[in-house]
Design an enzyme around this catalytic site. Structure first.
Site, PDB file in Angstrom:
ATOM      1  N   ASP A 185       0.903  -1.144   0.000  1.00  0.00           N
ATOM      2  CA  ASP A 185       0.000   0.000   0.000  1.00  0.00           C
ATOM      3  C   ASP A 185       0.942   1.194   0.000  1.00  0.00           C
ATOM      4  OD1 ASP A 185      -1.580   2.179   0.594  1.00  0.00           O
ATOM      5  OD2 ASP A 185      -2.986   1.006   1.781  1.00  0.00           O
ATOM      6  N   HIS A 186       1.150   1.781  -1.169  1.00  0.00           N
ATOM      7  CA  HIS A 186       2.277   2.712  -1.287  1.00  0.00           C
ATOM      8  C   HIS A 186       2.119   3.941  -0.368  1.00  0.00           C
ATOM      9  CE1 HIS A 186      -0.270   4.872  -4.179  1.00  0.00           C
ATOM     10  NE2 HIS A 186       0.438   5.921  -3.859  1.00  0.00           N
ATOM     11  N   HIS A 248      -5.675   2.757   1.154  1.00  0.00           N
ATOM     12  CA  HIS A 248      -4.921   3.930   1.630  1.00  0.00           C
ATOM     13  C   HIS A 248      -5.594   4.639   2.810  1.00  0.00           C
ATOM     14  CE1 HIS A 248      -2.975   3.169  -2.062  1.00  0.00           C
ATOM     15  NE2 HIS A 248      -3.763   3.859  -2.847  1.00  0.00           N
TER      16      HIS A 248
END
Ligand code: NAP
Length: 505
Positions: A185-186, A248
């Protein structure tokens, strides 16, 4: 969390080497890790795709991406030449078992040349329907490479719903140990997001007030000016809840709401994040309409440019029921947060692109000031601005200079650009380095992914089973549907936005 140790010899296999993610994010991140001295002495990067390219053509393509998107600017000839010698390309079809045999042979040849075994990082930068077939083949066709030295990196979306996420977890865990699975999950790799933990747990003054006794409500806004661009096909099957909230935004909420971990061990921190998801109040079908709002953009204007409505975007169903906007009111049912609302909103083609968390504190118990002194009264707020501005602001009341007593909100500001020189590492740099170092702190564990799906499934079911009659219900370039204002206004609050000049409205 990262130590200062250097990664072991590594072979990176990027499935989807010719794709957008590899071009815009992965290649610049690996190049910057190389420039900053984080890459091991022995490493290889193998890109794969069906497009016919030579090694040299593939290198040129990645160089183009680096020159356009790297935080360190255009690559310098000498540095690029040394780095790019380690890049290779393999034309291959993911459905063909020969692909994996050929990769196995390549890996062996590098290890023979280096005279040592390498860690193998398989990065799945491809459509999710390839995840199972790749995982299966890595296990079957690359045994000579050694499964225990293998890590597999999975991009979002991880599953389409709770059932598919569980099935994918089951399949991956049938092949790999959880310690080998890196679900990206950047957002968790962003510098400003990592700083939420540092700020909360390295400062003594916050913890005593970080609870329902002092905090009125929390807002998390991740708004985008962009529409679906060329991702209409994917997006129409996903929507804002799946694309942004399930991953996010819920992870941001976890960082704000988590209990203090006892140390920085990956599992300790991930346990605390999962605790939050498990404490979140479930929705029953009747409550959803009071707690969740969906929207879809119609035609409008973005910065003076006319843009089409969502249903007129390429590859989007002209009668689409997919939401491009979502706002939800959540509660975390535990001692710390009981009855403190957490308002989340996200959407496409909104007025501004910004990711901002605002924590509004309760009002003072008694005012000693006359009403005319407090005309601009604003309760204290702590604001984490994640992007584009990278800052942490504490909004306080202070006396405006002058002979009379007039109060005015002022900001105590920690601004990255004014405090540090140089651009901080991109999220993908942090995450790729952590993958090489075997640090899973910033990655999603299987139970975390499933708990997040479990939480939002009732909303998805409700929205999918009943077509919205009001879509499109907000013009592109606005702040979303009116109902989203009502969702928060009914509790006496309003959505917080951080103006582009940084001064609070
Ligand atoms: P993309 O640009 O469409 O690239 C897809 C890649 O898959 C291409 O390299 C393509 O290679 C390869 N491919 C497709 N079918 C193949 C096959 N049968 N055999 C071998 N290779 C095949 O996609 P992307 O935007 O890079 O996204 C990749 C993944 O990352 C997706 O899961 C996406 O959701 C996720 N993601 C992307 C971003 C982003 O910024 N792009 C951000 C977050 C997550 P050829 O065309 O050469 O065959």
């Amino acid at each position: 969390m990262k130590s200062t140790s250097q990664p072991q010899p590594t072979v990176f296999i990027i499935f989807g080497g010719t794709g957008d993610l590899a071009w815009r994010k992965l290649a610049p991140a690996l190049y910057n890790l190389y420039l900053d001295g984080w890459m091991p002495d022995h490493f290889s990067i193998i890109g794969t795709g069906r497009t016919k390219l030579s090694d040299e053509e593939f290198r040129e393509k990645l160089l183009e991406g680096i020159n356009l998107f790297s935080r360190s600017g255009k690559a310098k000839k000498e540095q690029w030449e040394t780095f790019s010698k380690n890049i290779y390309y393999q034309v291959s079809d993911l459905n063909d078992s020969k692909t994996y045999q050929e990769l196995g042979s390549r890996i062996e040849s590098y290890e023979t040349a280096w005279n040592e075994k390498a860690d193998l990082i398989y990065y799945l930068a491809v459509s999710p329907n390839f995840f199972p077939i790749i995982a299966d083949n890595i296990a079957k066709k690359c045994p000579e490479a050694g499964l225990d030295r293998t890590r597999i990196v999975i991009e979002k979306p991880f599953g389409h719903d709770l059932e598919s996420a569980k099935a994918l977890n089951k399949q991956l865990q049938g092949i790999f140990d959880e310690k080998q699975i890196y679900r990206i999950d950047h957002y968790l790799g962003k510098e400003t997001v990592q700083n939420i933990m540092a700020f909360r747990f390295a400062n003594a003054l916050l913890e005593p007030i970080w609870n329902r006794n002092y905090i009125d409500h929390v807002q998390i806004s991740v708004t985008e000016q962009l529409g679906v661009e060329d991702r209409g096909g994917y997006y129409d099957g996903a929507g804002a809840m799946r694309d942004m909230v399930q991953n996010h935004i819920l992870q941001l909420l976890c960082l704000i709401a988590m209990e203090p971990p006892i140390n920085l061990d990956a599992d300790e921190i991930r346990n605390r994040r999962v605790d939050v998801l498990k404490s979140m109040r479930r929705f029953d079908a009747d409550a959803i309409r009071f707690s969740a709002v969906r929207g879809q953009y119609g035609h409008g204007w973005i910065e003076g440019k006319e843009v089409p409505g969502y249903r007129d975007e390429p590859e989007v169903n002209p009668e689409s029921n997919t939401e491009t906007f979502a706002a939800v009111k959540f509660f975390v049912d535990n001692w710390r947060w009981q009855d403190v609302p957490f308002y989340l909103r996200t959407g496409k083609h909104l007025s501004q692109s910004a990711s901002v968390i605002s924590i509004q504190f309760k009002n003072i118990p008694h005012s000693i000031f006359p009403p005319e002194a407090a005309e601009n009264w604003q309760q204290n707020r702590l604001v984490f601005s994640i992007q584009p501005e990278m800052s942490i602001r504490m909004q306080m009341q202070a006396k405006r200079p002058g002979l009379d007593m007039t109060l005015n909100p002022v900001d105590l500001v920690f601004d990255y650009s004014g405090t540090y020189h140089g651009k901080p590492p991109e999220a993908y740099e942090t995450l790729l380095l952590d993958t090489m170092l075997g640090d899973q702190t910033l990655f999603m564990r299987s139970d975390q992914v499933e708990a997040a799906w479990d939480l939002i499934m009732p909303i998805l079911h409700a929205w999918e089973s009943k077509k919205s009659l009001s879509f499109p219900n907000y013009p592109a370039g606005s702040w979303g549907p009116e109902n989203a204002e009502a969702l928060i206004a009914q509790d006496g609050f309003h959505w917080f936005t951080l103006p582009l000049n940084g001064k609070h409205g």
